[in-house]
Design a protein around this motif. Structure first.
Motif, short mmCIF file in Angstrom:
data_model
loop_
_atom_site.label_atom_id
_atom_site.label_comp_id
_atom_site.label_asym_id
_atom_site.label_seq_id
_atom_site.Cartn_x
_atom_site.Cartn_y
_atom_site.Cartn_z
N UNK A 78 -85.05 12.13 5.40
CA UNK A 78 -86.03 13.00 4.77
C UNK A 78 -86.12 12.73 3.26
N UNK A 79 -84.99 12.65 2.59
CA UNK A 79 -85.00 12.48 1.13
C UNK A 79 -85.45 11.09 0.71
N UNK A 80 -85.15 10.08 1.51
CA UNK A 80 -85.67 8.74 1.20
C UNK A 80 -87.19 8.75 1.33
N UNK A 84 -89.82 8.11 -1.60
CA UNK A 84 -90.83 7.05 -1.43
C UNK A 84 -92.22 7.57 -1.77
N UNK A 85 -92.52 8.79 -1.36
CA UNK A 85 -93.82 9.38 -1.68
C UNK A 85 -93.97 9.52 -3.20
N UNK A 86 -92.91 9.95 -3.86
CA UNK A 86 -92.94 10.07 -5.33
C UNK A 86 -93.15 8.71 -5.97
N UNK A 87 -92.48 7.70 -5.46
CA UNK A 87 -92.65 6.34 -6.00
C UNK A 87 -94.07 5.83 -5.80
N UNK A 107 -96.64 0.49 0.72
CA UNK A 107 -96.78 1.90 1.12
C UNK A 107 -97.02 2.02 2.62
N UNK A 108 -97.86 1.15 3.15
CA UNK A 108 -98.11 1.16 4.59
C UNK A 108 -96.83 0.84 5.37
#
Length: 179
Positions: A78-80, A84-87, A107-108
């Motif tokens: 979950x935290x990764x 990743x979304x933040x990045x 991203x894909x």
């Protein structure tokens, strides 16, 4: 093999060591689904920041998160995925720093790998093992392509990651087939 050639293979040797440490004691693939999410995160981090060398510190972050999850029950997958979304947002804000194809492609890949990891964490142990193994083998092919083209991540990271993905994938598959 000469000492110089052997020294140049340090990423592969490190991949073997990390894979052994990752697979030892694993009872089912769902336990290390976070490795699948981490594999996408590392590439996304390098693309979002626009520097191939950023992949190694990103690996360090995932290494710590995965270690916490294996010892404390912390939900690294979950935290990764959240990181990743933040990045990805940071990468969007830094438009123009990288090739136009890099961030969308990574991203894909992260979406696919993150979804596979999230699914594996919640799946039956046999299904989880198959999902984790298939995702890691697919990512190993991704590593080979990036190593050959020299894109997105440092070649040393791509080599390390390929060895890690293949060995952990095989280890998880063996564990899964013996359940």
């Amino acid at each position: 093999m000469t000492g110089d050639k052997l020294l140049r293979r340090w990423p592969a040797a490190l991949g073997v060591l990390v894979a052994a440490g990752t697979v030892l004691g694993v009872e089912h693939g769902g336990q290390i689904a976070s490795v699948v999410a981490a594999s996408g995160f590392v590439y996304l981090a390098a693309a979002a920041i626009g520097r191939p060398g950023a992949a190694w510190p990103a690996f360090g972050v995932t290494f710590v998160l995965i270690g916490l999850s294996l010892r404390t029950g912390f939900d690294a997958v979950l935290w990764v995925c959240v990181a990743a979304a933040a990045l990805a947002v940071i990468g969007l804000l830094r438009a123009g720093v990288r090739p136009v194809w890099s961030l969308p492609l990574q991203s894909a890949a992260m979406v696919v790998l993150g979804a596979a990891a999230l699914l594996a964490v919640r799946a039956d142990p046999v299904i989880a093992g198959v999902i984790v193994s298939v995702a890691l083998f697919a990512h190993a092919a991704w590593d080979v392509w990036h190593h050959r083209t020299g894109r997105v991540v440092a070649r040393s990271l791509a080599e390390f990651c390929c060895v890690l993905d293949v060995l952990v994938g095989v280890g998880v598959l063996v564990v899964t087939l013996t359940l």
